[in-house]
Design a protein around this motif. Structure first.
Motif, short mmCIF file in Angstrom:
data_model
loop_
_atom_site.label_atom_id
_atom_site.label_comp_id
_atom_site.label_asym_id
_atom_site.label_seq_id
_atom_site.Cartn_x
_atom_site.Cartn_y
_atom_site.Cartn_z
N LYS A 21 0.81 -1.22 0.00
CA LYS A 21 0.00 0.00 0.00
C LYS A 21 0.84 1.27 0.00
O LYS A 21 0.57 2.21 -0.73
N ALA A 22 1.84 1.30 0.84
CA ALA A 22 2.63 2.54 1.01
C ALA A 22 3.42 2.93 -0.24
O ALA A 22 3.56 4.11 -0.54
N THR A 23 3.91 1.92 -0.98
CA THR A 23 4.80 2.23 -2.10
C THR A 23 4.26 1.83 -3.46
O THR A 23 4.78 2.27 -4.48
N GLY A 24 3.27 0.96 -3.49
CA GLY A 24 2.78 0.43 -4.75
C GLY A 24 3.67 -0.65 -5.33
O GLY A 24 3.43 -1.12 -6.44
N ALA A 25 4.69 -1.06 -4.59
CA ALA A 25 5.63 -2.09 -5.07
C ALA A 25 4.91 -3.43 -5.19
O ALA A 25 4.08 -3.79 -4.35
N PHE A 26 5.24 -4.17 -6.24
CA PHE A 26 4.70 -5.51 -6.45
C PHE A 26 5.28 -6.44 -5.38
O PHE A 26 6.49 -6.51 -5.21
N VAL A 27 4.42 -7.12 -4.66
CA VAL A 27 4.80 -8.01 -3.57
C VAL A 27 4.78 -9.47 -4.03
O VAL A 27 5.62 -10.27 -3.65
N GLY A 28 3.79 -9.83 -4.82
CA GLY A 28 3.61 -11.20 -5.26
C GLY A 28 2.20 -11.42 -5.77
O GLY A 28 1.56 -10.48 -6.22
N ARG A 29 1.72 -12.66 -5.63
CA ARG A 29 0.37 -12.98 -6.07
C ARG A 29 -0.29 -13.90 -5.05
O ARG A 29 0.39 -14.61 -4.31
N ALA A 30 -1.60 -13.90 -5.05
CA ALA A 30 -2.37 -14.79 -4.17
C ALA A 30 -3.77 -14.92 -4.73
O ALA A 30 -4.23 -14.07 -5.50
N GLY A 31 -4.45 -15.97 -4.31
CA GLY A 31 -5.82 -16.15 -4.74
C GLY A 31 -6.21 -17.61 -4.78
O GLY A 31 -5.65 -18.44 -4.06
N LEU A 32 -7.16 -17.90 -5.64
CA LEU A 32 -7.72 -19.24 -5.76
C LEU A 32 -7.29 -19.86 -7.08
O LEU A 32 -7.16 -19.17 -8.09
N HIS A 33 -7.09 -21.17 -7.05
CA HIS A 33 -6.57 -21.88 -8.22
C HIS A 33 -7.25 -23.23 -8.32
O HIS A 33 -7.35 -23.96 -7.33
N HIS A 34 -7.75 -23.55 -9.49
CA HIS A 34 -8.31 -24.88 -9.74
C HIS A 34 -7.95 -25.29 -11.15
O HIS A 34 -8.70 -25.04 -12.10
N PRO A 35 -6.79 -25.94 -11.32
CA PRO A 35 -6.30 -26.22 -12.66
C PRO A 35 -7.01 -27.36 -13.39
O PRO A 35 -6.82 -27.54 -14.58
N GLY A 36 -7.82 -28.14 -12.70
CA GLY A 36 -8.50 -29.25 -13.36
C GLY A 36 -7.57 -30.38 -13.78
O GLY A 36 -7.89 -31.13 -14.69
N ARG A 37 -6.43 -30.49 -13.13
CA ARG A 37 -5.50 -31.59 -13.42
C ARG A 37 -5.99 -32.88 -12.76
O ARG A 37 -6.62 -32.84 -11.71
N GLU A 38 -5.61 -33.99 -13.36
CA GLU A 38 -5.93 -35.29 -12.78
C GLU A 38 -5.33 -35.39 -11.38
O GLU A 38 -4.16 -35.08 -11.17
N GLY A 39 -6.14 -35.80 -10.41
CA GLY A 39 -5.67 -35.97 -9.04
C GLY A 39 -5.60 -34.69 -8.23
O GLY A 39 -5.25 -34.75 -7.05
N TRP A 40 -5.91 -33.53 -8.84
CA TRP A 40 -5.87 -32.27 -8.07
C TRP A 40 -7.02 -32.28 -7.07
O TRP A 40 -8.14 -32.63 -7.41
N PRO A 41 -6.76 -31.92 -5.82
CA PRO A 41 -7.77 -32.12 -4.77
C PRO A 41 -9.00 -31.20 -4.84
O PRO A 41 -10.05 -31.57 -4.33
N GLY A 42 -8.90 -30.03 -5.41
CA GLY A 42 -10.05 -29.12 -5.45
C GLY A 42 -9.59 -27.69 -5.65
O GLY A 42 -8.46 -27.44 -6.08
N THR A 43 -10.45 -26.75 -5.31
CA THR A 43 -10.08 -25.35 -5.42
C THR A 43 -9.09 -25.03 -4.30
O THR A 43 -9.35 -25.31 -3.13
N GLU A 44 -7.97 -24.45 -4.70
CA GLU A 44 -6.87 -24.19 -3.77
C GLU A 44 -6.73 -22.71 -3.48
O GLU A 44 -6.86 -21.87 -4.38
N VAL A 45 -6.42 -22.39 -2.24
CA VAL A 45 -5.96 -21.05 -1.90
C VAL A 45 -4.43 -21.10 -1.87
O VAL A 45 -3.85 -22.05 -1.34
N GLY A 46 -3.81 -20.11 -2.50
CA GLY A 46 -2.35 -20.12 -2.56
C GLY A 46 -1.78 -18.73 -2.64
O GLY A 46 -2.50 -17.75 -2.89
#
Length: 128
Positions: A21-46
């Motif tokens: 917030k203070a600088t606008g610098a890029f910190v990283g990424r986060a959110g929800l992920h569901h790639p639909g790969r075989e054996g993937w357990p479900g919607t992931e928070v990461g």
């Protein structure tokens, strides 16, 4: 980029860019992920942050907002987090968010090492 745009369009899930917030610098990424790969357990928070921003609470804050979005806006029943066993920092974030370790699993796209599968339900999130 197409992967994330497709997830947003099809499932309402994807990653957000995180900025300080203070600088606008890029910190990283986060959110929800569901790639639909075989054996993937479900919607992931990461989350994935640049190491210079570790230890400042950004992953926990972004993970909490992601879970809020998943449960309150998308109406999902449960969310997982898929974490390598030696990633102690991500495991600590998962614990702070209320996720609990349930199993180790070999994933089809990464067969060399098992991943820890962590879960939280909407009910558990709501009782926090």
């Amino acid at each position: 980029m197409a992967l994330w745009l497709g997830q947003w369009a099809l499932r309402g899930t994807g990653q957000w860019a995180l900025e300080e917030k203070a600088t606008g610098a890029f910190v990283g990424r986060a959110g929800l992920h569901h790639p639909g790969r075989e054996g993937w357990p479900g919607t992931e928070v990461g989350w994935a942050l640049h190491p210079s921003h570790w230890g400042r609470g950004y992953a926990t804050e972004a993970g909490a907002r992601s879970l809020e979005y998943a449960f309150e806006l998308l109406g999902l029943d449960r969310i997982c987090s898929v974490i390598l066993p030696d990633n102690q920092r991500s495991q600590a974030v998962a614990r702070r968010l209320g996720l609990r370790f349930t199993e180790e699993r070999i994933l089809s796209h990464y067969p060399d090492e098992p991943h820890g599968i962590w879960w939280i339900t909407a009910e558990e999130w709501g009782s926090r």
